[in-house]
Motif scaffolding. Structure first.
Motif, PDB file in Angstrom:
ATOM      1  N   ASN A 283      -7.119  -5.891   2.343  1.00 17.11           N
ATOM      2  CA  ASN A 283      -6.119  -6.893   2.695  1.00 17.11           C
ATOM      3  C   ASN A 283      -5.760  -6.760   4.160  1.00 17.11           C
ATOM      4  OD1 ASN A 283      -5.934  -7.940   0.100  1.00 17.11           O
ATOM      5  ND2 ASN A 283      -4.315  -6.508  -0.490  1.00 17.11           N
TER       6      ASN A 283
ATOM      7  N   TYR B  20      -9.234 -15.061   2.223  1.00 16.02           N
ATOM      8  CA  TYR B  20      -8.499 -15.912   1.288  1.00 16.02           C
ATOM      9  C   TYR B  20      -7.138 -16.212   1.894  1.00 16.02           C
ATOM     10  CZ  TYR B  20     -12.292 -14.954  -1.852  1.00 16.02           C
ATOM     11  OH  TYR B  20     -13.542 -14.893  -2.412  1.00 16.02           O
ATOM     12  N   GLY B  21      -7.151 -17.152   2.794  1.00 16.90           N
ATOM     13  CA  GLY B  21      -5.972 -17.479   3.566  1.00 16.90           C
ATOM     14  C   GLY B  21      -6.456 -17.930   4.935  1.00 16.90           C
TER      15      GLY B  21
ATOM     16  N   PRO C 161      -6.140 -11.307   1.700  1.00 15.90           N
ATOM     17  CA  PRO C 161      -7.330 -10.649   1.162  1.00 15.90           C
ATOM     18  C   PRO C 161      -8.590 -11.062   1.923  1.00 15.90           C
ATOM     19  CG  PRO C 161      -6.011 -11.635  -0.605  1.00 15.90           C
ATOM     20  CD  PRO C 161      -5.467 -12.152   0.706  1.00 15.90           C
TER      21      PRO C 161
ATOM     22  N   GLN D  36     -17.195  -5.026   1.164  1.00 14.56           N
ATOM     23  CA  GLN D  36     -16.023  -4.184   1.375  1.00 14.56           C
ATOM     24  C   GLN D  36     -14.802  -5.091   1.338  1.00 14.56           C
ATOM     25  OE1 GLN D  36     -15.773  -0.779   1.907  1.00 14.56           O
ATOM     26  NE2 GLN D  36     -17.980  -0.502   1.541  1.00 14.56           N
ATOM     27  N   ARG D  37     -13.856  -4.722   0.532  1.00 16.39           N
ATOM     28  CA  ARG D  37     -12.713  -5.581   0.258  1.00 16.39           C
ATOM     29  C   ARG D  37     -11.424  -4.899   0.694  1.00 16.39           C
ATOM     30  NH1 ARG D  37     -11.606  -7.804  -5.884  1.00 16.39           N
ATOM     31  NH2 ARG D  37      -9.690  -8.937  -5.413  1.00 16.39           N
TER      32      ARG D  37
ATOM     33  N   GLN E  43      -3.849   1.114   9.367  1.00 16.71           N
ATOM     34  CA  GLN E  43      -4.758   1.556   8.311  1.00 16.71           C
ATOM     35  C   GLN E  43      -4.398   0.931   6.965  1.00 16.71           C
ATOM     36  OE1 GLN E  43      -5.049   5.798   7.709  1.00 16.71           O
ATOM     37  NE2 GLN E  43      -6.696   5.544   6.213  1.00 16.71           N
ATOM     38  N   VAL E  44      -5.414   0.517   6.217  1.00 15.69           N
ATOM     39  CA  VAL E  44      -5.187  -0.063   4.883  1.00 15.69           C
ATOM     40  C   VAL E  44      -6.199   0.525   3.909  1.00 15.69           C
ATOM     41  CG1 VAL E  44      -4.277  -2.268   5.754  1.00 15.69           C
ATOM     42  CG2 VAL E  44      -6.749  -2.016   5.354  1.00 15.69           C
ATOM     43  N   GLU E  45      -5.917   0.425   2.634  1.00 13.12           N
ATOM     44  CA  GLU E  45      -6.902   0.803   1.629  1.00 13.12           C
ATOM     45  C   GLU E  45      -8.036  -0.230   1.610  1.00 13.12           C
ATOM     46  OE1 GLU E  45      -5.221   2.906  -2.111  1.00 13.12           O
ATOM     47  OE2 GLU E  45      -3.586   1.661  -1.357  1.00 13.12           O
ATOM     48  N   ARG E  46      -9.178   0.235   1.217  1.00 13.11           N
ATOM     49  CA  ARG E  46     -10.357  -0.639   1.184  1.00 13.11           C
ATOM     50  C   ARG E  46     -11.237  -0.100   0.075  1.00 13.11           C
ATOM     51  NH1 ARG E  46     -14.612   1.027   3.581  1.00 13.11           N
ATOM     52  NH2 ARG E  46     -13.333   2.331   4.936  1.00 13.11           N
ATOM     53  N   HIS E  47     -11.972  -0.958  -0.607  1.00 14.11           N
ATOM     54  CA  HIS E  47     -12.963  -0.422  -1.543  1.00 14.11           C
ATOM     55  C   HIS E  47     -14.233  -1.246  -1.485  1.00 14.11           C
ATOM     56  CE1 HIS E  47     -11.506  -3.497  -4.446  1.00 14.11           C
ATOM     57  NE2 HIS E  47     -12.739  -3.450  -4.867  1.00 14.11           N
ATOM     58  N   GLY E  48     -15.308  -0.626  -1.886  1.00 11.89           N
ATOM     59  CA  GLY E  48     -16.605  -1.291  -1.844  1.00 11.89           C
ATOM     60  C   GLY E  48     -17.066  -1.690  -3.229  1.00 11.89           C
ATOM     61  N   TYR E  49     -17.859  -2.741  -3.295  1.00 14.31           N
ATOM     62  CA  TYR E  49     -18.502  -3.095  -4.560  1.00 14.31           C
ATOM     63  C   TYR E  49     -19.825  -3.768  -4.243  1.00 14.31           C
ATOM     64  CZ  TYR E  49     -16.839  -7.907  -3.800  1.00 14.31           C
ATOM     65  OH  TYR E  49     -16.600  -9.150  -3.274  1.00 14.31           O
TER      66      TYR E  49
ATOM     67  N   MET F 267       0.837  -1.215   0.000  1.00 16.19           N
ATOM     68  CA  MET F 267       0.000   0.000   0.000  1.00 16.19           C
ATOM     69  C   MET F 267       0.858   1.246   0.000  1.00 16.19           C
ATOM     70  SD  MET F 267      -2.676   1.298   2.919  1.00 16.19           S
ATOM     71  CE  MET F 267      -1.368   1.828   3.994  1.00 16.19           C
TER      72      MET F 267
ATOM     73  N   THR G 266     -15.249 -13.130   4.481  1.00 17.42           N
ATOM     74  CA  THR G 266     -14.647 -14.190   3.682  1.00 17.42           C
ATOM     75  C   THR G 266     -13.156 -13.873   3.590  1.00 17.42           C
ATOM     76  OG1 THR G 266     -16.658 -14.387   2.365  1.00 17.42           O
ATOM     77  CG2 THR G 266     -14.657 -15.336   1.420  1.00 17.42           C
TER      78      THR G 266
ATOM     79  N   GLU H 128     -12.672   1.473  10.914  1.00 18.33           N
ATOM     80  CA  GLU H 128     -11.321   1.687  11.407  1.00 18.33           C
ATOM     81  C   GLU H 128     -10.538   0.404  11.232  1.00 18.33           C
ATOM     82  OE1 GLU H 128     -12.410   4.236  15.228  1.00 18.33           O
ATOM     83  OE2 GLU H 128     -10.452   3.218  15.365  1.00 18.33           O
TER      84      GLU H 128
ATOM     85  N   GLU I  64     -17.665   4.150  -3.963  1.00 15.46           N
ATOM     86  CA  GLU I  64     -16.868   3.286  -3.086  1.00 15.46           C
ATOM     87  C   GLU I  64     -15.945   2.329  -3.840  1.00 15.46           C
ATOM     88  OE1 GLU I  64     -17.790   2.198   0.699  1.00 15.46           O
ATOM     89  OE2 GLU I  64     -19.836   2.964   0.703  1.00 15.46           O
TER      90      GLU I  64
END
Lengths: 274, 274, 274, 274
Positions: D65, D255-256, D22, D62-63, D47-53, B1, D253, D43, B31
């Motif tokens: 890592n 992945y790991g 992820p 919300q996705r 802090q990490v990036e996150r995005h919604g779909y 990141m 969910t 929060e 988003e």
């Protein structure tokens, strides 16, 4: 199941292109009902690859490249339609905006050819005092039907509802654009419909095309069919697609300037299911 | 990141309505990235029910009824954005129409404010001879940026790209509409983007609004950001939504005529994530 | 355009129903390419109304009511397909989950017949040490192809991938379910594909059906075709639809218990376009 | 607008991951109503990036890592809910399959955990003779509510409706899966709902979680809420999402294999809107 009758619908376009030209066709009947698509065939001469996709509005589109030189694109379908005149209910109420489904709101906005913003004062002057509901939409249809004079060649791809309101001339798409503009100006969702309109059990002037444009208006809890050009309930409409205006359901969109040498459209009742 | 920086974005509207008035707001950050929405809050005074939905374009819409009398609607959000200037690649090629993805074709058509049909000759006269690709779009942006003079109040909700091309005056949405028109006239897909535009690492005239309109253009195999109003790569754009033109991503759409008494917009960098 | 060859594909079902029975058919070629649907025809005897819709997965569905008594439903289509064997690229890499597009994630989850959760240990034991990428998926395909013995009647509508892993018997859908399970267990998106599989330029055992199931796997930046049943690149696959497993692309779903008296499927090359 | 009450809903997860992992979270209230999302905050520490779909089902995802090492993910929201108990109408009829909307058919099929195919005989034995309609679904709910004994740890991620039917033990998601299986076996569309369930105006055992699973069943012309676990109409349900079963609306969910060190969920009424 009620009684079914059968229609042959389709069209043929002859082109002459200097170069290979991408094109999108919207001529296949919408498959969501009430018409049943029984068989259809595409023929492109010379033969080319083609693929279909569904656009934002759920309309079926067919995309191909017109080859350089002379070419023809032909679409022919057999559909079964209910032997029933479309429904009318003079007593259906308008739905308050606050109660409209979210996805109907899209059809309250202006678009390229539909100008409720420009025609708002005229809409309120003419129809603002009328009792809201089906009868008010019917009054709009009757007004537009009387206000415009039908004439091929009286409008162009740049002609808006405001233009035809002024010129008082147009073809079926212009009738639809003007009536839809008045509806939207009154916050009544209205959408443009393009399709085949056969002359089942009616007698029409011979010059009439078989492609036609009309509108659907959201009243009560569903969309209702109105036809500003013909102003009468009909049998056998075969919807091709729906959208904000004629741009969203264009018979053909070409990316280039092929010469359209010939165009034929048909929409005829046939005896059997054949 | 990569490194993240933080923005406070939002807006407040004060209304006075004679009657309860349905309204749709499009002010929440999109988003899908790259901005990360960390927190947000809605306040409506007096409090009312509100619900969200996603429109045809995938834009988030919030729907509520402004109550009769005085009311305020306030939206405030904290977002994290990458500390990176948006990408530029002068060498990206245009994509031939035949190779465009199906869903990009929607953005080649005219719409209410975007008139590639009316401006086609002008587009080809000005840009037809240029090498297709990113540089040609950049030339469009530079032309529009120089052709128009920025001025609040120079355009109205009826103003089209053709109007501003003529008047040579407009606000950011007009700049976008004109540049998008030129792109579409050349068969380059272009869409309207509305969002918050902070002044990260740039110095802007104090009068500038924090809502802004720009455009995305499909080149190579993706959409690229261009800003005809500001004509410089920026950091920290926060997209609210995308569509054919300003109608599809309207900050507020009201069904009635509430009086807008006050409006404030903010888009400011803040020190921490807190 | 490359060279095209022509296929006649279709199917016919004979039913006997005690009562009118709702049914959904998924037998029409997917129109998104690369096959071009040139013509098709539905015949239901006796004739009934039918309508089409697109499901969550974008698959075309046709919905009708089988009448009480004997009935037949027949679908026949002519399609043009490229004269090209499907692409293989042994060197394509797997995409890290963090880089997968959002909509590929759906195809990493278990479903009714695909059980990556149950088969996870087996998947990691067999394939965990292999170099990620196309070759690892090819190893899965080869393993499944060798592990199972083909046999009609060896599986039922209740048979899962775990069942066939155990029984080592199945038909093409079982091969696909097992291979998809192994892929998903390794966090590789894999989806079930149903379609017509002609024997173009290959010689197949005469007992083979013309409906077939295979899989698509997301590697690099797109979906790739793999066929665990046949384990060889082919020409002329005609996709009907895609989904999580066989339930999402069922040839026929009936709501009731009509007796299926006869079923025929065809997928044959024809000489001309006619 | 009716009277509104306010809830604080949210959750916090503490992880320890060997590597960056992820993850997809589905914990935000569905914005389509009737709950109004007033404010929320994410929060993640660090802090990490996150995005919604939005997934296939229209659910918000919300996705992000999870970073290597210790991390926490916290979501906190304030929502306003109507002060009204959910609607019950014992007299609503079932809708014949032939009259169901196209998009309801998806919810008649089996899925990973919902097994109407396996439980069909049992469903018809228990409920086949009952009068179709709301009362029959209520009988299913009452049966499941009595048949199962609630117990944390009695089921695993592999547990299906058939398993809990046999074991007679489960948590709320198992209750839902079993009741949905019985509905679908009778061709009644039923979907899985996941959300926050506050204890507004009811007294619940202290051990109860604040995340909950229930179901919606299509009767008459809309979806109705039923709660096989609690078997009583409630106030203040806050829907997160809907799908075929628990897989489509999973809280998290990954992945790991990050270690979940701590998890807290809240859903509490708060006094004001502040």
């Amino acid at each position: 199941m009620g009684s079914l009758r059968h229609l042959r619908v389709g069209c043929e376009f002859g082109y002459d292109s200097a170069i290979e030209t991408p094109a999108v066709f919207q001529v296949q009947p919408y498959e969501g009902g009430p018409a049943t698509l029984m068989r259809h065939a595409w023929e492109t001469t010379p033969q080319v690859e083609r693929h279909g996709y569904t656009d934002l509005y759920g309309n079926g589109c067919q995309r191909l490249n017109l080859p350089a030189g002379a070419s023809t694109v032909r679409y022919d379908a057999l559909v079964a339609v209910p032997d029933a005149t479309e429904e009318v209910d003079l007593d259906v109420a308008e739905t308050a905006v606050t109660d409209l489904p979210d996805d109907a709101l899209h059809y309250t906005l202006p678009s390229r050819y539909v100008l409720p913003d420009v025609l708002a004062d005229e809409a309120w002057r003419l129809f603002g005092a009328q009792q809201p509901g089906y009868r008010r939409v019917q009054a709009i249809v009757e007004h537009v039907n009387g206000h415009l004079e039908f004439g091929y060649g009286t409008s162009t791809p740049l002609t808006t509802a405001a233009d035809v309101h002024e010129s008082r001339q147009g073809v079926c798409r212009d009738y639809a654009h003007l009536a839809i503009s008045f509806c939207r100006a009154l916050n009544i969702p209205a959408r443009y419909v393009f399709g085949y309109l056969p002359d089942m059990d009616v007698v029409l002037p011979p010059a009439e095309m078989d492609f036609a444009a009309w509108m659907e208006v959201y009243l009560g809890d569903r969309w209702w069919t109105f036809d500003p050009r013909n102003n009468q309930p009909r049998k056998g409409r075969v919807v091709i697609g729906r959208g904000r205006d004629a741009l969203d359901v264009a018979m053909v969109t070409t990316y280039g300037a092929p010469v359209l040498k010939a165009m034929t459209v048909w929409s005829d009742e046939v005896a059997g299911a054949g």
